[in-house]
Enzyme design. Structure first.
Site, PDB file in Angstrom:
ATOM      1  N   LYS A  89       4.536   9.073   8.910  1.00 31.65           N
ATOM      2  CA  LYS A  89       4.443   8.568  10.373  1.00 31.65           C
ATOM      3  C   LYS A  89       5.360   9.003  11.244  1.00 31.65           C
ATOM      4  O   LYS A  89       5.542  10.065  11.680  1.00 31.65           O
ATOM      5  CB  LYS A  89       4.525   6.888  10.112  1.00 31.65           C
ATOM      6  CG  LYS A  89       3.164   6.589   9.173  1.00 31.65           C
ATOM      7  CD  LYS A  89       2.954   4.950   9.169  1.00 31.65           C
ATOM      8  CE  LYS A  89       1.990   4.537   8.146  1.00 31.65           C
ATOM      9  NZ  LYS A  89       0.625   4.262   8.630  1.00 31.65           N
ATOM     10  N   TYR A 125       0.885  -1.235  -0.044  1.00 32.02           N
ATOM     11  CA  TYR A 125       0.098   0.073   0.021  1.00 32.02           C
ATOM     12  C   TYR A 125       1.120   1.253  -0.017  1.00 32.02           C
ATOM     13  O   TYR A 125       1.856   1.086   0.882  1.00 32.02           O
ATOM     14  CB  TYR A 125      -1.017  -0.176   1.281  1.00 32.02           C
ATOM     15  CG  TYR A 125      -1.766   1.333   1.485  1.00 32.02           C
ATOM     16  CD1 TYR A 125      -2.749   1.459   0.386  1.00 32.02           C
ATOM     17  CD2 TYR A 125      -1.432   2.282   2.496  1.00 32.02           C
ATOM     18  CE1 TYR A 125      -3.860   2.548   0.593  1.00 32.02           C
ATOM     19  CE2 TYR A 125      -2.394   3.172   2.514  1.00 32.02           C
ATOM     20  CZ  TYR A 125      -3.361   3.310   1.544  1.00 32.02           C
ATOM     21  OH  TYR A 125      -4.416   4.689   1.757  1.00 32.02           O
ATOM     22  N   ASP A 174       9.251   3.076  -0.456  1.00 34.15           N
ATOM     23  CA  ASP A 174       8.251   3.516   0.249  1.00 34.15           C
ATOM     24  C   ASP A 174       8.554   3.221   1.793  1.00 34.15           C
ATOM     25  O   ASP A 174       8.162   2.171   2.296  1.00 34.15           O
ATOM     26  CB  ASP A 174       6.944   3.187  -0.088  1.00 34.15           C
ATOM     27  CG  ASP A 174       5.890   3.960   0.749  1.00 34.15           C
ATOM     28  OD1 ASP A 174       6.171   4.663   1.618  1.00 34.15           O
ATOM     29  OD2 ASP A 174       4.652   3.734   0.298  1.00 34.15           O
TER      30      ASP A 174
HETATM   31  N1  PMP Z   1       2.885   4.194   2.316  1.00 33.94           N
HETATM   32  C1  PMP Z   1       2.921   3.361   3.050  1.00 33.94           C
HETATM   33  C2  PMP Z   1       4.189   2.355   3.181  1.00 33.94           C
HETATM   34  C3  PMP Z   1       2.008   3.261   4.354  1.00 33.94           C
HETATM   35  O1  PMP Z   1       2.029   2.330   5.148  1.00 33.94           O
HETATM   36  C4  PMP Z   1       1.090   4.385   4.380  1.00 33.94           C
HETATM   37  C5  PMP Z   1       0.020   4.514   5.426  1.00 33.94           C
HETATM   38  N2  PMP Z   1      -0.149   3.435   6.012  1.00 33.94           N
HETATM   39  C6  PMP Z   1       1.075   5.429   3.330  1.00 33.94           C
HETATM   40  C7  PMP Z   1       2.088   5.168   2.246  1.00 33.94           C
HETATM   41  C8  PMP Z   1       0.098   6.459   3.186  1.00 33.94           C
HETATM   42  O2  PMP Z   1       0.191   7.396   4.107  1.00 33.94           O
HETATM   43  P1  PMP Z   1      -0.803   8.398   4.808  1.00 33.94           P
HETATM   44  O3  PMP Z   1      -2.053   7.490   5.584  1.00 33.94           O
HETATM   45  O4  PMP Z   1      -0.245   9.113   5.716  1.00 33.94           O
HETATM   46  O5  PMP Z   1      -1.469   9.037   3.585  1.00 33.94           O
END
Ligand code: PMP
Length: 415
Positions: free
Chosen positions: A252, A129, A224
């Site tokens: 995060k 994701y 990511d």
């Molecule tokens: N990339 C990864 C690997 C994530 O775990 C997340 C959120 N869980 C996101 C992108 C998206 O981040 P946000 O929820 O702050 O938009």
């Protein structure tokens, strides 16, 4: 009033049933709901709270920053401090731009990779994701997986057609994709430790192949690390596996519980961004000083000697304890940790692929979730999410969790 009662789908307990708890307070490793029940928290706001809830140093940094003004829409010193710190802590970052969420970070990194290469195709991996930008909502993990909607309505087929989805940990599929459409590939984006299909560790060979193929074919390798940076170790997954991506996306932990994201990497690529280059990207609240104060204070805590060793040891002892407790009662459960992240799997061995994740016994997970919740332990309300431990989790928290889980695993043996 709110669709589904939530502002982000996984919060709705769709995957486990029942009524979501409404939280009113958090402190250290614990949260309290509106009925006054306390829980040991293994969600940690889905990763940001690596130092626990409402850490006094984070709260006072936020108050101090707020008193000086909430937002300026102009450069501030805290932005410079954050950029300098991130570039120092992650050697692959020569330049970095701050945004307000992980989604913005990945969306912007993809646009930048396309602008830099002049190509359109993106390669991603099933079960990973990367936020909810259109081109990345194809066979995504996390909430998209929980809701059993591998891709979303509202994403034009033309957009999805530019995304190639491959199997995680399958290096040969990557080589084949580059042979077939290598000249079209702008970027490969990957969770270098996957945390949105439960926790799946990469094989080092898989990550190495991504690096080699991208380098040979002029594609941009995007790690990511929204979830993994300052979570699996001091230099994220790129430090752990010793691989240098071209771009890294962050979120995060760098916001410590406030809305902060970032993307950065090679100067040559980053300088294509506006105002220097032709790739547009902007944000009214980007680099917000109050949010950055929380992030900087949190990162400072992670820089204290031995922080990640202690975090990893606590997480390891939790994963190990849970696996042993299950096996004592004859339950085929496995668990593993990566720094301050962990996975619990209702199958005999940790999964190495998306297909193996899907083999986990979801019914058993649901019963585990509710039985633990009743006893005061808050795990993610989905079998497809990783768990998070913070520096506020003590050996006593871990022991209490393992003891409660042992009793629950015994119950799960009964039909
Ligand atoms: N990339 C990864 C690997 C994530 O775990 C997340 C959120 N869980 C996101 C992108 C998206 O981040 P946000 O929820 O702050 O938009």
């Amino acid at each position: 009033m709110i669709p589904g009662g939530v502002n982000s789908p996984v919060r709705a307990y769709g995957a486990v049933g029942g009524t979501p708890r409404i939280f009113v307070r958090g402190e250290g490793a614990q949260v309290w709901d509106a009925d006054g029940n306390a829980y040991v928290d293994y969600v940690g706001s889905w990763g940001p709270l690596v130092a626990g809830h409402a850490h006094p140093q984070v709260v006072s940094a936020v108050s101090e920053a707020a008193a000086k003004g909430l937002s300026f829409g102009a450069p501030t010193e805290l932005e410079l401090q954050m950029a300098e710190l991130l570039c120092r802590l992650l050697p692959s970052l020569e330049q970095v731009r701050l945004v307000s969420s992980g989604t913005e970070a990945t969306m912007s990194a993809i646009r930048l990779a396309r602008g830099f290469t002049g190509r359109n195709r993106i390669v991603k991996f099933e079960g990973c994701y990367h936020g909810h930008a259109d081109s990345l909502l194809v066979k995504a993990g996390s909430g998209a997986l929980t809701l059993n909607q591998p891709s979303s309505a509202g994403v034009p087929a033309e957009v999805a057609a530019n995304t190639t989805v491959l199997d995680y940990n399958n290096a040969e599929a990557v080589v084949r994709a580059f042979e077939e459409v290598g000249s079209e590939i702008a970027a490969v984006i990957v969770e270098p430790v996957a945390g949105n299909m439960n926790l799946v560790l990469p094989s080092p060979d898989f990550l190495r192949t991504l690096r080699e193929q991208c380098s040979q074919r002029g594609a941009v390798l995007i790690f990511d690390e929204v979830m993994t940076a300052f979570r699996v170790g001091a230099q994220g997954a790129q430090g752990l596996y010793d691989i240098t991506p071209d771009l890294t996306t962050l979120g995060k932990v760098i916001g410590g519980g406030m809305p902060v994201g970032a993307f950065g990497g090679r100067r040559e690529i980053m300088q294509r961004l506006a105002p220097l280059g032709p790739v547009y990207q902007a944000g009214t609240l980007s680099g917000n000083p109050v949010a950055l104060a929380a992030g900087l204070a949190t990162l400072k805590l992670t820089q204290t000697a031995g922080f990640f060793d202690r975090l990893a040891a606590a997480t390891e002892s939790l994963a190990d304890g849970l696996q042993r407790a299950a096996r004592e009662v004859g339950l085929a459960l496995s668990a593993q940790a990566a720094g301050g992240m962990f996975g619990i799997y209702f199958r005999p061995a940790p999964p190495r692929s998306f297909a193996q994740v899907m083999e986990c016994d979801i019914r058993l997970f649901k019963r585990f979730f509710h039985a633990m919740l009743k006893r005061g332990f808050y795990f993610a309300p989905s079998a497809f999410e990783a768990g998070f431990v913070s520096s506020a989790h003590t050996a006593e928290h871990v022991q209490r969790t393992v003891d409660a889980a042992r009793a629950v695993f015994g119950e799960l043996r009964q039909p």
